[in-house]
Design a protein around this motif. Structure first.
Motif, short mmCIF file in Angstrom:
data_model
loop_
_atom_site.label_atom_id
_atom_site.label_comp_id
_atom_site.label_asym_id
_atom_site.label_seq_id
_atom_site.Cartn_x
_atom_site.Cartn_y
_atom_site.Cartn_z
N LEU A 115 26.19 41.76 -4.33
CA LEU A 115 26.96 43.01 -4.40
C LEU A 115 26.80 43.84 -3.13
O LEU A 115 27.78 44.39 -2.61
CB LEU A 115 26.55 43.81 -5.62
CG LEU A 115 26.95 43.21 -6.97
CD1 LEU A 115 26.34 44.03 -8.10
CD2 LEU A 115 28.44 43.14 -7.10
N VAL A 116 25.58 43.94 -2.62
CA VAL A 116 25.35 44.72 -1.41
C VAL A 116 26.01 44.05 -0.21
O VAL A 116 26.63 44.73 0.62
CB VAL A 116 23.83 44.92 -1.18
CG1 VAL A 116 23.56 45.52 0.18
CG2 VAL A 116 23.25 45.79 -2.28
N ALA A 117 25.90 42.73 -0.11
CA ALA A 117 26.54 42.01 1.00
C ALA A 117 28.05 42.15 0.93
O ALA A 117 28.72 42.31 1.95
CB ALA A 117 26.14 40.54 0.97
N SER A 120 27.70 36.95 0.47
CA SER A 120 28.00 37.40 -0.88
C SER A 120 28.37 36.22 -1.79
O SER A 120 27.91 36.14 -2.93
CB SER A 120 29.14 38.42 -0.84
OG SER A 120 29.48 38.83 -2.14
N ALA A 121 29.18 35.32 -1.28
CA ALA A 121 29.60 34.17 -2.08
C ALA A 121 28.43 33.25 -2.40
O ALA A 121 28.28 32.77 -3.53
CB ALA A 121 30.70 33.41 -1.36
N VAL A 122 27.58 33.01 -1.41
CA VAL A 122 26.42 32.14 -1.63
C VAL A 122 25.44 32.78 -2.61
O VAL A 122 24.93 32.11 -3.51
CB VAL A 122 25.72 31.82 -0.29
CG1 VAL A 122 24.40 31.11 -0.51
CG2 VAL A 122 26.63 30.99 0.60
N LEU A 182 19.04 38.09 -11.09
CA LEU A 182 19.43 39.49 -10.90
C LEU A 182 19.28 39.91 -9.44
O LEU A 182 20.12 40.62 -8.90
CB LEU A 182 18.59 40.40 -11.80
CG LEU A 182 18.92 41.88 -11.77
CD1 LEU A 182 20.34 42.12 -12.25
CD2 LEU A 182 17.94 42.66 -12.61
N PHE A 183 18.23 39.43 -8.79
CA PHE A 183 18.03 39.72 -7.37
C PHE A 183 19.20 39.18 -6.54
O PHE A 183 19.74 39.89 -5.68
CB PHE A 183 16.71 39.11 -6.89
CG PHE A 183 16.55 39.15 -5.40
CD1 PHE A 183 16.25 40.33 -4.76
CD2 PHE A 183 16.69 38.00 -4.64
CE1 PHE A 183 16.09 40.37 -3.38
CE2 PHE A 183 16.54 38.03 -3.28
CZ PHE A 183 16.24 39.22 -2.63
N PHE A 184 19.60 37.92 -6.78
CA PHE A 184 20.71 37.35 -6.04
C PHE A 184 22.02 38.07 -6.34
O PHE A 184 22.87 38.21 -5.48
CB PHE A 184 20.85 35.85 -6.32
CG PHE A 184 19.92 35.00 -5.50
CD1 PHE A 184 20.05 34.93 -4.13
CD2 PHE A 184 18.91 34.28 -6.10
CE1 PHE A 184 19.21 34.15 -3.37
CE2 PHE A 184 18.06 33.50 -5.36
CZ PHE A 184 18.20 33.44 -3.98
#
Length: 59
Positions: free
Chosen positions: A13-15, A24-26, A6-8
């Protein structure tokens, strides 16, 4: 493990919101991997409990 996934997901989403598509993709990839590992661990634990419960009632 689901908390880390959930953190990732939130980091992704923020990135993505700020335009950092690489980060974001990573982050989204890590969230997917951790989520599927958590699901796999859950299935393994459920199967272990079912088979051990079956042996308790039979023996």
């Amino acid at each position: 493990m689901l908390k880390l996934a959930l953190f990732f997901l939130i980091v992704s989403l923020v990135a993505g919101l700020f335009g950092f598509s690489g980060i974001s993709a990573v982050s989204a990839g890590m969230a997917k991997i951790l989520f599927f590992i958590a699901i796999l661990a859950f299935v393994v634990v459920v199967l272990i409990v079912l088979f051990s419960a079956k042996s308790l009632f039979n023996g």
